[in-house]
Write a protein that holds these residues in place. Sequence first.
Motif, short mmCIF file in Angstrom:
data_model
loop_
_atom_site.label_atom_id
_atom_site.label_comp_id
_atom_site.label_asym_id
_atom_site.label_seq_id
_atom_site.Cartn_x
_atom_site.Cartn_y
_atom_site.Cartn_z
N VAL A 1 0.87 -1.17 0.00
CA VAL A 1 0.00 0.00 0.00
C VAL A 1 0.91 1.22 0.00
N ASP A 2 0.99 1.89 -1.14
CA ASP A 2 1.87 3.04 -1.29
C ASP A 2 1.25 4.32 -0.73
N GLU A 3 -0.06 4.49 -0.94
CA GLU A 3 -0.70 5.73 -0.48
C GLU A 3 -2.22 5.57 -0.44
N VAL A 4 -2.80 6.08 0.63
CA VAL A 4 -4.25 6.28 0.73
C VAL A 4 -4.43 7.78 0.84
N ARG B 1 -3.34 3.90 -3.86
CA ARG B 1 -2.28 3.50 -4.80
C ARG B 1 -1.51 2.34 -4.20
N VAL B 2 -1.36 1.27 -5.00
CA VAL B 2 -0.63 0.10 -4.53
C VAL B 2 0.36 -0.37 -5.59
N GLN C 1 1.69 1.72 -11.04
CA GLN C 1 0.95 1.32 -9.85
C GLN C 1 -0.48 0.96 -10.26
N CYS C 2 -1.16 0.27 -9.35
CA CYS C 2 -2.61 0.11 -9.48
C CYS C 2 -3.23 1.23 -8.65
N VAL C 3 -4.22 1.91 -9.22
CA VAL C 3 -4.86 3.05 -8.55
C VAL C 3 -6.36 2.79 -8.51
N TYR C 4 -6.90 2.83 -7.29
CA TYR C 4 -8.33 2.60 -7.08
C TYR C 4 -8.99 3.88 -6.59
N LYS C 5 -10.16 4.16 -7.11
CA LYS C 5 -10.96 5.29 -6.65
C LYS C 5 -12.18 4.73 -5.95
#
Length: 148
Positions: free
Chosen positions: A77-80, A90-91, A140-144
Motif C-alpha cells: 500500500v503506497d498511499e491512501v 495507490r498500490v 501502480q494500481c490506482v483505485y478510486k
Amino acid sequence: MSIVRPELDAYMSAECFRYLRQYAEETAGRGLIVMAGKYRGLSLEDYLKGIDPHDTTKITETLNRILGKDGTRLCIVDEVKQISTGYEIRVSESACSTGVKSSEPHCAFTMGVFVGAMTAITKKQFAASELECVAMDKPQCVYKLDQI
C-alpha cells in the motif's frame, strides 16, 4: 482466523492466486471477485478499529502492515489519499496483476479488499473503480472509492 500449515505456512504463490482469481472471474464474473475481496477487507475490522477516517497516513501504514510484506503480502500500500468523493488508493506489487498483461484493469479482488477495509474504517459504503493497473503497463494500481 489464523491459517497454520506446518511446512507451507499461511501463504501460497501469487501464480496460484492469479489462476484462481482469473478463472473464477471468467466463470462467475468480476462482481464475485470484488465481493470476495470486500468480505476480506471487512474481516480486517478488528485491526482497523479506532482509526480516524481522515488520518490517511495511519490508514496507509496500517493497511500496508496488514496487506504488505509483514502481513498477507497481497500488495504494498503506497498511499491512501482522501479526495472530494471518498478515497484514492495507490498500490504496487498487487497479487492480482503479478505476471499479467491486459488492456483493461485486472485487480478486482484487491480493489474489493480496499472497499471492505474503508467501509470498516468509515462505516460508509463505497463504489469503486480501478483507474490504473500494473497489468496495463502502469507503474501502480490506482483505485478510486466513491462514497455512496
